[in-house]
Design a protein around this motif. Structure first.
Motif, mmCIF file in Angstrom:
data_model
loop_
_atom_site.group_PDB
_atom_site.id
_atom_site.type_symbol
_atom_site.label_atom_id
_atom_site.label_comp_id
_atom_site.label_asym_id
_atom_site.label_seq_id
_atom_site.Cartn_x
_atom_site.Cartn_y
_atom_site.Cartn_z
ATOM 1 N N CYS A 198 -7.472 -2.188 -2.417
ATOM 2 C CA CYS A 198 -6.532 -2.818 -1.412
ATOM 3 C C CYS A 198 -6.259 -4.269 -1.764
ATOM 4 C CB CYS A 198 -6.834 -2.832 -0.088
ATOM 5 S SG CYS A 198 -5.779 -3.830 1.038
ATOM 6 N N GLY A 242 -3.754 -6.168 -0.189
ATOM 7 C CA GLY A 242 -3.170 -7.015 0.955
ATOM 8 C C GLY A 242 -1.677 -7.141 1.020
ATOM 9 N N TYR A 243 -1.016 -6.213 -0.119
ATOM 10 C CA TYR A 243 0.512 -6.399 0.162
ATOM 11 C C TYR A 243 1.108 -6.273 1.194
ATOM 12 C CZ TYR A 243 -0.046 -6.613 -4.894
ATOM 13 O OH TYR A 243 -0.530 -6.851 -6.249
ATOM 14 N N ALA A 244 0.552 -5.293 2.109
ATOM 15 C CA ALA A 244 1.071 -5.036 3.484
ATOM 16 C C ALA A 244 2.117 -3.923 3.680
ATOM 17 C CB ALA A 244 1.556 -6.303 4.321
ATOM 18 N N ASN A 245 2.594 -3.396 2.441
ATOM 19 C CA ASN A 245 3.487 -2.279 2.288
ATOM 20 C C ASN A 245 3.254 -1.406 3.448
ATOM 21 O OD1 ASN A 245 3.584 -3.867 0.360
ATOM 22 N ND2 ASN A 245 4.749 -2.442 -0.891
ATOM 23 N N VAL A 284 -6.836 -4.045 4.104
ATOM 24 C CA VAL A 284 -6.248 -2.926 5.146
ATOM 25 C C VAL A 284 -7.322 -2.398 6.144
ATOM 26 C CG1 VAL A 284 -6.703 -1.056 3.597
ATOM 27 C CG2 VAL A 284 -4.792 -1.124 5.191
ATOM 28 N N CYS A 316 2.256 1.925 -1.025
ATOM 29 C CA CYS A 316 1.049 1.069 -1.532
ATOM 30 C C CYS A 316 0.926 0.981 -3.033
ATOM 31 C CB CYS A 316 -0.487 1.550 -1.065
ATOM 32 S SG CYS A 316 -1.581 0.260 -1.872
ATOM 33 N N PRO A 317 1.401 -0.304 -3.496
ATOM 34 C CA PRO A 317 1.440 -0.397 -4.836
ATOM 35 C C PRO A 317 0.127 -0.348 -5.664
ATOM 36 C CG PRO A 317 2.252 -2.507 -3.737
ATOM 37 C CD PRO A 317 1.568 -1.651 -2.792
ATOM 38 N N VAL A 318 -0.873 -0.288 -5.138
ATOM 39 C CA VAL A 318 -2.095 -0.102 -6.022
ATOM 40 C C VAL A 318 -2.816 1.269 -5.642
ATOM 41 C CG1 VAL A 318 -2.669 -2.399 -6.583
ATOM 42 C CG2 VAL A 318 -3.477 -1.486 -4.185
ATOM 43 N N ALA A 367 -3.942 2.481 -2.859
ATOM 44 C CA ALA A 367 -5.277 2.441 -2.197
ATOM 45 C C ALA A 367 -5.468 3.503 -1.103
ATOM 46 C CB ALA A 367 -5.440 1.216 -1.607
ATOM 47 N N LEU A 368 -4.194 4.139 -0.729
ATOM 48 C CA LEU A 368 -4.232 4.934 0.500
ATOM 49 C C LEU A 368 -3.978 6.591 0.198
ATOM 50 C CD1 LEU A 368 -1.981 2.607 2.674
ATOM 51 C CD2 LEU A 368 -4.369 2.826 2.662
HETATM 52 S S1 SF4 Z 1 -3.421 -0.488 1.261
HETATM 53 FE FE1 SF4 Z 1 -1.910 -0.922 -0.052
HETATM 54 S S2 SF4 Z 1 0.059 -1.335 0.905
HETATM 55 FE FE2 SF4 Z 1 -1.601 -1.417 2.529
HETATM 56 S S3 SF4 Z 1 -2.227 -3.643 2.509
HETATM 57 FE FE3 SF4 Z 1 -3.661 -2.675 0.918
HETATM 58 S S4 SF4 Z 1 -2.521 -2.979 -0.999
HETATM 59 FE FE4 SF4 Z 1 -1.074 -3.481 0.603
#
Ligand code: SF4
Length: 65
Positions: free
Chosen positions: A11, A13-16, A33, A55-57, A59-60
């Motif tokens: 993660c 932290g992009y918050a998408n 997250v 999520c751009p990376v 992570a989910l």
């Molecule tokens: S899980 Fe992905 S979209 Fe969500 S805060 Fe982390 S990097 Fe951003």
């Protein structure tokens, strides 16, 4: 019922994810997250999956129980 999983190390932290499902995802003070609910109903699965895919990376994940 589906299970929500987060790779906290990935993660960034992009918050998408929060924009798509703020009832399931949040971000802590360190910008990582937080999964507020690890289980989601089938009726909300599509929405939560879409938030996870945003999520751009990558992570989910939303998986079958
Ligand atoms: S899980 Fe992905 S979209 Fe969500 S805060 Fe982390 S990097 Fe951003």
């Amino acid at each position: 019922m589906a299970v929500v999983k987060a790779d906290l190390g990935a993660c960034q932290g992009y918050a998408n994810c929060i924009m798509g499902a703020d009832d399931v995802f949040d971000i802590d003070d360190d910008g990582v997250v937080v999964v507020l609910r690890t289980e989601v109903e089938e009726s909300e699965r599509a929405r939560v999956e879409a938030a996870a895919r945003s999520c751009p990376v990558s992570a989910l994940a939303v998986e079958d129980r």
